[in-house]
Design a protein around this motif. Structure first.
Motif, PDB file in Angstrom:
ATOM      1  N   GLN A  14      12.817  26.730  -8.946  1.00 36.62           N
ATOM      2  CA  GLN A  14      12.044  27.731  -9.670  1.00 36.62           C
ATOM      3  C   GLN A  14      10.901  28.279  -8.830  1.00 36.62           C
ATOM      4  N   TRP A  15      10.220  27.397  -8.107  1.00 38.31           N
ATOM      5  CA  TRP A  15       9.111  27.863  -7.269  1.00 38.31           C
ATOM      6  C   TRP A  15       9.611  28.776  -6.157  1.00 38.31           C
ATOM      7  N   LEU A  16      10.709  28.403  -5.500  1.00 37.30           N
ATOM      8  CA  LEU A  16      11.221  29.206  -4.395  1.00 37.30           C
ATOM      9  C   LEU A  16      11.693  30.575  -4.886  1.00 37.30           C
ATOM     10  N   ALA A  17      12.256  30.615  -6.079  1.00 41.26           N
ATOM     11  CA  ALA A  17      12.677  31.899  -6.641  1.00 41.26           C
ATOM     12  C   ALA A  17      11.477  32.813  -6.852  1.00 41.26           C
ATOM     13  N   ALA A  18      10.369  32.231  -7.332  1.00 43.48           N
ATOM     14  CA  ALA A  18       9.160  33.021  -7.534  1.00 43.48           C
ATOM     15  C   ALA A  18       8.590  33.504  -6.207  1.00 43.48           C
ATOM     16  N   LEU A  19       8.613  32.633  -5.192  1.00 42.28           N
ATOM     17  CA  LEU A  19       8.102  33.022  -3.875  1.00 42.28           C
ATOM     18  C   LEU A  19       8.943  34.151  -3.285  1.00 42.28           C
ATOM     19  N   SER A  20      10.244  34.039  -3.393  1.00 43.04           N
ATOM     20  CA  SER A  20      11.133  35.029  -2.785  1.00 43.04           C
ATOM     21  C   SER A  20      11.037  36.393  -3.463  1.00 43.04           C
ATOM     22  N   SER A  21      10.565  36.404  -4.710  1.00 53.93           N
ATOM     23  CA  SER A  21      10.447  37.679  -5.422  1.00 53.93           C
ATOM     24  C   SER A  21       9.128  38.377  -5.141  1.00 53.93           C
ATOM     25  N   ALA A  22       8.251  37.740  -4.368  1.00 52.51           N
ATOM     26  CA  ALA A  22       6.946  38.341  -4.062  1.00 52.51           C
ATOM     27  C   ALA A  22       7.135  39.610  -3.239  1.00 52.51           C
ATOM     28  N   THR A  23       6.488  40.692  -3.670  1.00 52.26           N
ATOM     29  CA  THR A  23       6.639  41.978  -2.986  1.00 52.26           C
ATOM     30  C   THR A  23       5.412  42.359  -2.173  1.00 52.26           C
ATOM     31  N   ASP A  24       4.356  41.579  -2.272  1.00 54.72           N
ATOM     32  CA  ASP A  24       3.163  41.857  -1.472  1.00 54.72           C
ATOM     33  C   ASP A  24       2.426  40.544  -1.211  1.00 54.72           C
ATOM     34  N   ALA A  25       1.395  40.630  -0.396  1.00 57.57           N
ATOM     35  CA  ALA A  25       0.662  39.424   0.007  1.00 57.57           C
ATOM     36  C   ALA A  25       0.023  38.731  -1.182  1.00 57.57           C
ATOM     37  N   GLN A  26      -0.487  39.518  -2.130  1.00 57.41           N
ATOM     38  CA  GLN A  26      -1.143  38.937  -3.292  1.00 57.41           C
ATOM     39  C   GLN A  26      -0.155  38.121  -4.118  1.00 57.41           C
ATOM     40  N   ALA A  27       1.047  38.662  -4.319  1.00 58.51           N
ATOM     41  CA  ALA A  27       2.058  37.959  -5.103  1.00 58.51           C
ATOM     42  C   ALA A  27       2.532  36.708  -4.367  1.00 58.51           C
ATOM     43  N   PHE A  28       2.654  36.796  -3.067  1.00 55.95           N
ATOM     44  CA  PHE A  28       3.050  35.645  -2.262  1.00 55.95           C
ATOM     45  C   PHE A  28       2.017  34.537  -2.400  1.00 55.95           C
ATOM     46  N   ALA A  29       0.740  34.897  -2.271  1.00 50.34           N
ATOM     47  CA  ALA A  29      -0.322  33.900  -2.333  1.00 50.34           C
ATOM     48  C   ALA A  29      -0.488  33.327  -3.734  1.00 50.34           C
ATOM     49  N   SER A  30      -0.040  34.055  -4.753  1.00 49.22           N
ATOM     50  CA  SER A  30      -0.168  33.554  -6.121  1.00 49.22           C
ATOM     51  C   SER A  30       0.696  32.335  -6.373  1.00 49.22           C
ATOM     52  N   GLN A  31       1.646  32.050  -5.487  1.00 51.86           N
ATOM     53  CA  GLN A  31       2.494  30.871  -5.632  1.00 51.86           C
ATOM     54  C   GLN A  31       1.846  29.624  -5.034  1.00 51.86           C
ATOM     55  N   PHE A  32       0.609  29.767  -4.570  1.00 56.53           N
ATOM     56  CA  PHE A  32      -0.169  28.644  -4.046  1.00 56.53           C
ATOM     57  C   PHE A  32      -1.232  28.239  -5.062  1.00 56.53           C
ATOM     58  N   LEU A  33      -1.632  26.979  -5.020  1.00 53.51           N
ATOM     59  CA  LEU A  33      -2.839  26.575  -5.716  1.00 53.51           C
ATOM     60  C   LEU A  33      -4.019  27.372  -5.167  1.00 53.51           C
ATOM     61  N   SER A  34      -5.068  27.504  -5.950  1.00 52.89           N
ATOM     62  CA  SER A  34      -6.238  28.229  -5.455  1.00 52.89           C
ATOM     63  C   SER A  34      -6.788  27.581  -4.192  1.00 52.89           C
ATOM     64  N   THR A  35      -6.563  26.269  -4.054  1.00 54.71           N
ATOM     65  CA  THR A  35      -7.014  25.528  -2.863  1.00 54.71           C
ATOM     66  C   THR A  35      -5.855  25.217  -1.914  1.00 54.71           C
ATOM     67  N   GLY A  36      -4.735  25.915  -2.091  1.00 57.43           N
ATOM     68  CA  GLY A  36      -3.557  25.635  -1.274  1.00 57.43           C
ATOM     69  C   GLY A  36      -3.699  26.107   0.166  1.00 57.43           C
ATOM     70  N   TRP A  37      -2.842  25.583   1.019  1.00 57.24           N
ATOM     71  CA  TRP A  37      -2.876  25.882   2.458  1.00 57.24           C
ATOM     72  C   TRP A  37      -1.537  26.467   2.899  1.00 57.24           C
ATOM     73  N   LEU A  38      -1.612  27.410   3.841  1.00 59.48           N
ATOM     74  CA  LEU A  38      -0.428  27.925   4.535  1.00 59.48           C
ATOM     75  C   LEU A  38      -0.569  27.626   6.016  1.00 59.48           C
ATOM     76  N   ARG A  39       0.424  26.968   6.583  1.00 54.00           N
ATOM     77  CA  ARG A  39       0.495  26.826   8.040  1.00 54.00           C
ATOM     78  C   ARG A  39       1.658  27.679   8.524  1.00 54.00           C
ATOM     79  N   ASP A  40       1.334  28.743   9.226  1.00 52.38           N
ATOM     80  CA  ASP A  40       2.364  29.662   9.708  1.00 52.38           C
ATOM     81  C   ASP A  40       2.549  29.514  11.207  1.00 52.38           C
ATOM     82  N   LEU A  41       3.748  29.157  11.595  1.00 51.98           N
ATOM     83  CA  LEU A  41       4.092  29.018  13.015  1.00 51.98           C
ATOM     84  C   LEU A  41       5.019  30.157  13.396  1.00 51.98           C
TER      85      LEU A  41
END
Length: 567
Positions: A14-41
């Motif tokens: 369910q979480w991955l489906a929500a992430l994949s449907s994100a159409t902009d940066a705001q929607a993508f980030a909304s799938q994180f906790l407010s204190t969540g972290w992204l490590r992008d390599l």
């Protein structure tokens, strides 16, 4: 699947489906906790980035990929998100909160620009705000450039020719026109060269010693782990098996010049006494740690016995019945002191000038890496590198009380013997976990038995006072005390990596890449390691086997992308 695993699968799906449907940066980030972290390599930029909190994540993904370019999220156009079947979703206990369970899962996805395959890893927690599952950490990791994937098999067919002829042709091509020059044939240099070769990048390696593996053969040996000679022989066999072109007994001469019109470096090499010239597009420094740090105390030349750095320690057998003094109190100092005890030195004293972080191997084993149970090395590396380093150092502090408790008898015994331990990176600073020492270029002591020799009085401790000078019979300290010796070993550490780079490239290189390699930068990633340095075609590849194995792929992809005009 068990009920627990079924629930984990459902949550992750369910979480991955929500992430994949994100159409902009705001929607993508909304799938994180407010204190969540992204490590992008290298999925949303050609660098390594750790972002803390939704606001930072949105800012990063919304920023232009380059001046005048599209926003990063729009440019990447990630798609085809699927759960990764090689690492099934599972529940995990949340440290510090025994009532709470999280869900971890791996996933795959595709990137449009650059055209690439990628993998990710997520740790999900229930969001107290609305009861939904959100990401505490996400790692997005580039895997392969489309059409230029690293081969999984190494078998080639040779039609109309022999392997010997084909090998000779390939070696000649590398030597006449290397795309990359790698300085150093230790584990990092060889792994990078092997990666490059498998991805069609011509790489020439220069090694100052006379034989591949000598960087290990010339080290002191250790009582545990793999013997140095086995590692050395493995590296030599690895270079042969991966068909790495290595020039031994060779050094890069100072001050290569960069030709901006061709994008190549003009490099002169002393190859076993003969001059050779190459024009690579890239130079990778895989020289390991810096040169031995040798103090210059007054009177060193007057000492009647032998005095040398621990880097030159070849064994304590010649000093049976002699008085040995080892200056320093980290891994090398304890290993050398232990060697003197076992080889029959009449007296062994270790000079500990400042406090040391020390813990036992038995305790470390009770804190396994998160990917330790996975069977595939590639999966293990993905999971073990998923946590942003800055977050890892912070969370690891939660395990410090257990570390101390498990090693309480050891630490009490060391204290009673006069050995001072610490969990502070700097005197007066906050206490941190061992991983923080590793990230900040201050390696802690992993005790394999030498500490017991200190506790038992077989290794004596001289603590908390600096050496003032050397006399013919031994050391004189700042407080006026003396210590007689027949042999003095300087286990005084090593200089940073940068002086080795500047000794070749000149001091001006620091104007482009700074004066630091390793250590966490302001963004929480290792400084100048396997990532752009700011100087054209200059890269640094430090670290042990795990770092080289994982990040050599990222370095290879960056260089391949430049060759293909993708960056």
């Amino acid at each position: 699947l068990t009920n627990s695993n079924e629930q984990a699968l459902q949550v992750a799906t369910q979480w991955l489906a929500a992430l994949s449907s994100a159409t902009d940066a705001q929607a993508f980030a909304s799938q994180f906790l407010s204190t969540g972290w992204l490590r992008d390599l290298m999925c949303f930029s050609w660098d390594f980035n750790s972002l803390a909190g939704r606001e930072q994540i949105v800012q990063f993904l919304s920023a232009q990929s380059h001046p005048g370019g599209k926003p990063r999220f729009e440019l990447a156009q990630t798609h085809n998100f699927e759960l990764d079947s090689s690492i099934l979703p599972v529940k995990f206990p949340v440290p510090g909160n025994p009532q709470l369970e999280g869900v971890s899962a791996a996933f795959t996805f595709a990137i449009t620009s650059p055209p690439a395959a990628a993998r990710g890893f997520v740790q999900l927690l229930p969001d107290g705000e609305g009861g939904q599952w959100k990401a505490f950490t996400v790692m997005t990791n580039i895997q392969d450039l489309d059409g230029h994937e690293e081969p999984k098999e190494g078998i080639e067919g040779y039609f109309g020719t022999t392997w010997e002829e084909e090998h000779a042709r390939k070696m000649a091509e590398i030597e006449s026109d290397p795309t990359v020059l790698i300085v150093g044939a230790g584990q990092s240099g060889l792994m990078c060269a092997a990666r490059f070769g498998r991805m069609g990048i011509r790489a020439l390696v220069v090694e100052k010693t006379a034989r591949v593996g000598d960087v290990w053969r010339n080290r002191k040996t250790y009582p545990k782990f793999l013997p140095r000679d086995k590692i050395a022989d493995f590296l030599e066999a690895y270079a042969i098996g991966e068909e790495v072109n290595v020039w031994v007994s060779s050094t890069v001469l100072p001050n290569p010049t960069y030709d901006e019109s061709t994008g190549r470096w003009n490099v002169e090499i002393d190859r076993a006494g003969n001059r050779a010239r190459v024009r690579p597009k890239h130079i990778v420094f895989a020289t390991g740690i810096g040169a031995p740090k040798v103090p210059s105390w007054p009177g060193m030349g007057t000492f009647k016995g032998k005095i040398y750095h621990s880097d030159q320690h070849k064994g304590a057998a010649p000093f049976k019945g002699k008085r040995a003094v080892v200056v320093g109190a980290c891994n090398a100092a304890i290993d050398v002191s232990e060697d003197f005890v076992f080889k029959g030195a009449s007296e062994v004293t270790m000079v500990q000038r400042s406090a040391t972080c020390i813990f036992s191997y038995g305790t470390l084993e009770k804190f396994p890496l998160p990917g330790a149970t996975l069977s595939l090395v590639e999966d293990m590396d993905l999971v073990n590198n998923a946590m942003p380093p800055a977050l890892l150092t912070e969370l690891a502090k939660g395990g410090l009380p257990r570390f101390k408790e498990l090693d309480r008898d050891l630490l009490d015994g060391l204290r009673q013997a006069g050995f001072k331990s610490t969990w502070q990176l700097r005197p007066g600073g906050e206490e941190v976990a061992p991983i923080a020492f590793v990230y900040h270029v201050s390696c802690p002591v992993l005790d394999m038995g030498g500490a017991k020799l200190i506790v038992d009085g077989k290794i004596k401790i001289k603590q908390g006072v600096e050496v003032a000078r050397v006399e013919p019979e031994g050391l004189v300290f700042a407080d006026g005390s003396k210590l007689a010796a027949d042999v003095i070993v300087l286990a005084t550490g090593y200089h940073p990596i940068m002086p080795r780079i500047t000794s070749i490239m000149g001091d001006g290189i620091q104007n482009m890449i700074g004066n630091k390699v390793w250590g966490l930068d302001e963004g929480g990633e290792l400084t100048n390691c396997y990532r752009p340095t700011g100087a054209p075609g200059i890269w640094v590849a430090p670290g042990g086997f795990p770092q080289a194995r994982f990040f050599s792929k990222h370095l290879a992809i960056q260089i391949k992308a430049e060759e293909l005009g993708l960056k």
